[in-house]
Design an enzyme around this catalytic site. Structure first.
Site, PDB file in Angstrom:
ATOM      1  N   GLY A   1      -2.898  -1.639  -7.063  1.00  0.00           N
ATOM      2  CA  GLY A   1      -1.794  -2.573  -7.232  1.00  0.00           C
ATOM      3  C   GLY A   1      -2.091  -3.653  -8.251  1.00  0.00           C
TER       4      GLY A   1
ATOM      5  N   HIS B   1       0.833  -1.205   0.000  1.00  0.00           N
ATOM      6  CA  HIS B   1       0.000   0.000   0.000  1.00  0.00           C
ATOM      7  C   HIS B   1       0.869   1.258   0.000  1.00  0.00           C
ATOM      8  CE1 HIS B   1      -2.948  -2.826   2.075  1.00  0.00           C
ATOM      9  NE2 HIS B   1      -3.639  -2.387   1.049  1.00  0.00           N
TER      10      HIS B   1
END
Length: 281
Positions: A148, A36
């Site tokens: 992602g 993250h």
């Protein structure tokens, strides 16, 4: 660090931004890790303002137990973000604030992107993802939003979502961040025993070997090899292995020149579901 919990506070903050100031959004469900943080760091480099949303979205869990076990670590998450920059704004609303006591999953036509791989095993999952991402993008109106590539199928579906819903935002995919032994970083990794977590390099090593084999062998032979390899392993149970066109996500029947492919995998161990993928060419 500014932490916003209501739509009213959010609107006040957004109205305070300079019109020429670009805003980057990193949507998360919390339990933040280095994966993250890599998204946030990229957002910081590319935007004048950065917002991180932290919201465990109930509409994308088809397994109630998985939702109940999902970690809630807001204070720790805020501390991690503060270590990067105090200029980050956190949006951490309650379920009631987001859904107004009316938790309804919207239905979308993702033109087949949602019917393969994760879509086959997680009923209605991507409609749930689409519901919250559309809501967040329309609420926050970022210039750029960062996701992602570990959830590569989700990334492609979100890109499709912005097209079909006509949302003006640039969706930016970011490389997978891995633990030292190769396991793709995920909040679910925390539920693994230390022994299994260390052994999980097996997943990535198998994917890397599959990539090598894809250079000379057909997709079906590579998939058969992966399946056999997992059958010989007592720690990890293979749910699926798929090799797909990166644009359509359709499983390939025969390699074609000019096409790019990716291998996708889902694995169970210790009642934890892990996913990963790798570019093949």
């Amino acid at each position: 660090m500014l932490v916003i919990t209501t739509n009213l506070q959010l609107n006040t903050f957004l109205n305070s931004l300079h019109k020429k100031e670009s805003l980057g959004l990193v949507p998360t469900m919390g339990a933040l890790h280095k994966g993250h943080l890599s998204l946030v760091e990229k957002a910081i480099r590319e935007n004048q303002s950065v917002m991180v949303s932290i919201f465990v979205n109930p509409t994308q869990f088809n397994n109630k137990e998985d939702l109940e076990k999902y970690p809630n670590t807001l204070e720790k998450d805020i501390a991690l973000l503060s270590s990067l920059s105090n200029q980050i704004t956190v949006f951490a609303p309650s379920v009631e604030e987001v859904y107004k006591n009316n938790i309804v999953t919207k239905k979308y036509d993702f033109q087949g992107l949602d019917r393969v791989m994760e879509g086959e095993f997680r009923d209605d999952h991507f409609n749930g993802v689409g519901t919250i991402v559309e809501l967040l993008l329309n609420l926050i109106k970022p210039d750029n939003a960062y996701f992602g590539e570990k959830d590569f199928q989700q990334l492609q579906i979100i890109k499709k979502l912005t097209q079909i819903q006509d949302i003006l935002v640039t969706i930016i995919g970011c490389p997978i961040v891995r633990e030292p032994h190769g396991l793709a970083m995920s909040s679910r990794n925390e539920r693994l025993s230390t022994k299994t977590r260390n052994e999980a390099s097996f997943i990535y090593e198998t994917l890397k070997t599959a990539k090598e084999k894809f250079g000379t062998k057909s997709a079906s032979k590579v998939k058969d090899w992966v399946t056999k390899t997992f059958l010989e392993n007592n720690t990890f149970e293979l749910e699926y292995i798929e090799i797909s066109d990166i644009d359509t996500l359709k499983p390939i029947k025969r390699k074609q020149k000019g096409k790019k492919y990716r291998a996708f995998i889902a694995v169970y161990t210790e009642n934890v579901r892990l996913i990963d993928n790798i570019a093949l060419n």
